[in-house]
Design an enzyme around this catalytic site. Sequence first.
Site, PDB file in Angstrom:
ATOM      1  N   ASN A  39     -10.215  -3.378   1.651  1.00 14.40           N
ATOM      2  CA  ASN A  39      -9.809  -3.321   0.251  1.00 14.40           C
ATOM      3  C   ASN A  39     -11.029  -3.051  -0.610  1.00 14.40           C
ATOM      4  OD1 ASN A  39      -7.027  -3.802   0.499  1.00 14.40           O
ATOM      5  ND2 ASN A  39      -7.270  -6.009   0.445  1.00 14.40           N
ATOM      6  N   HIS A  54       0.822  -1.215   0.000  1.00 17.47           N
ATOM      7  CA  HIS A  54       0.000   0.000   0.000  1.00 17.47           C
ATOM      8  C   HIS A  54       0.857   1.266   0.000  1.00 17.47           C
ATOM      9  CE1 HIS A  54      -3.718  -2.298   0.681  1.00 17.47           C
ATOM     10  NE2 HIS A  54      -3.012  -3.026   1.528  1.00 17.47           N
ATOM     11  N   TYR A  83       0.020  -4.886  12.151  1.00 22.53           N
ATOM     12  CA  TYR A  83      -0.120  -3.500  11.699  1.00 22.53           C
ATOM     13  C   TYR A  83       0.535  -2.500  12.646  1.00 22.53           C
ATOM     14  CZ  TYR A  83      -2.820  -4.145   7.464  1.00 22.53           C
ATOM     15  OH  TYR A  83      -3.192  -4.466   6.185  1.00 22.53           O
TER      16      TYR A  83
END
Length: 490
Positions: free
Chosen positions: A131, A57, A341
């Site tokens: 997404n 990303h 994350y």
Amino acid sequence: MADEVRKTMTTDTGRPVGDNQNSLTVGPRGPVVYEDFLLFEKMAHFNRERIPERVVHAKGSGAHGHLVCTNPDMAKWTSAKLFEKVGKKTPMFIRFSTVGGEKGSADSERDPRGFAVKFYTEEGNWDMTGNNTPIFFIRDPLKFGDFIHTQKRDPQTNLKSPTMMWDFWSLSPESLHQVTILFSDRGTPYGYRHMNGYSSHTYSLINAKNELCYVKWHFKTKQGIKNFAREEADQMRAVNMDFAQSDLFDHIAKGDFPKWRVCIQIMPEAEAESYRINPFDLTKVWPQADYPLVEVGEMTLDRNPVNYFAEVEQAAFEPRNVVPGMGYSPDKMLQARLISYPDAHRYRLGVNYDSLPVNRPQCPFATYNRDGAMRFDDNGGASPNYEPNSFGGPAEDKRYVERPKQVSGTVARHNHRDDSDYYTQPGNLFRLMTPDQRQRLIGNIAAGLSQTTRKIQERQLCHFFRADPAYGEGVAKALGIPVQELAGVR
């Protein structure tokens, strides 16, 4: 403008600068001296202007906006305050992105698109890291790094490698559903305004009675779905590598604010155990015939970032950020992302990444976390940095204890491929396509698969045939492989 009063330039610590044109040297032709504080400060900062780009990303665009609750029945499913009444307005920030490309790549490439939203609620930040597809290529997080390596660059040639991609996909049959979406028209969306967003993962909602239901989030574009054909996407890559960025920015700038209808699919907790599809399998959708969409809100983007680096590049989203009235699910991929994350953000932005303005909650917050690189507030001042304490520090509130859940089973590396129905849903998707859409799908697949070995082609063709014979035959024909030669793989 001759009389304009201008600010005095200073160093980062506020020292006024008298000459920003010339270095301190020994004579006009002599060497630079170490005491040139300005030169070394400017060079040191310049060398550090680029933080590490995201591993995935990396190429992204962002905007500010708000979510408005539209469903008066939300209390049936959640106690989250942002949904407590119709008309409740919650500020938010979104970052769209491609997945596999570097920061300088084109944003019209064939690739899934990231759809990450941060809602600044009165009970903390809620991040929806999704997404533009409702599923993903894999369902066990142990394979995530392996998969992403195939989408990056060959370690020897430093080139993108169709062989790496198709080798992995052909050996990972659970990827077929997402591969079918990726190589359809949806793999090259016309910018970011004309695509849907999905949580992909299964999450949970919890109401005031402590009742839980599982949900999947859908963001349905109100601009209408619009995609590039492969040839158009290739042409746009040559004309404007930043098409999606400019399209989003320009439309917001002129007041044409994009909107999305926010919906959920709702599965009662009791049905999850016996539902015919594993509801926590990231490679499968919940059929809407079983769990129809329920509208819960409308999302509008109405303000562009003032500074791309501060607001878009430093934005950090993480699925662990939920608020009271929301929770997670046993989805293996989601469970791993809860850890990975924030770990990625600490590496890329530093341990205090969540204090950056774009990530900082817009509600009161109090923690005992202290110190670390780039701590730029008062660091808790003189307040205690431990708990429990006798000096008025923030205290726990039993109202927010997580809902208990029962688990059972043997701890082992269970084979996630024991559920081997890889083909029903991609086959259904293929059969839903019009003849023109099927031809474009097949042409897009053949364009990449033709660059691999015959062995990989045959292995992948096996999956296409099992999803639908017409799917396999179409790709085989596009590759120039006579169907009669494939008797052993059909």
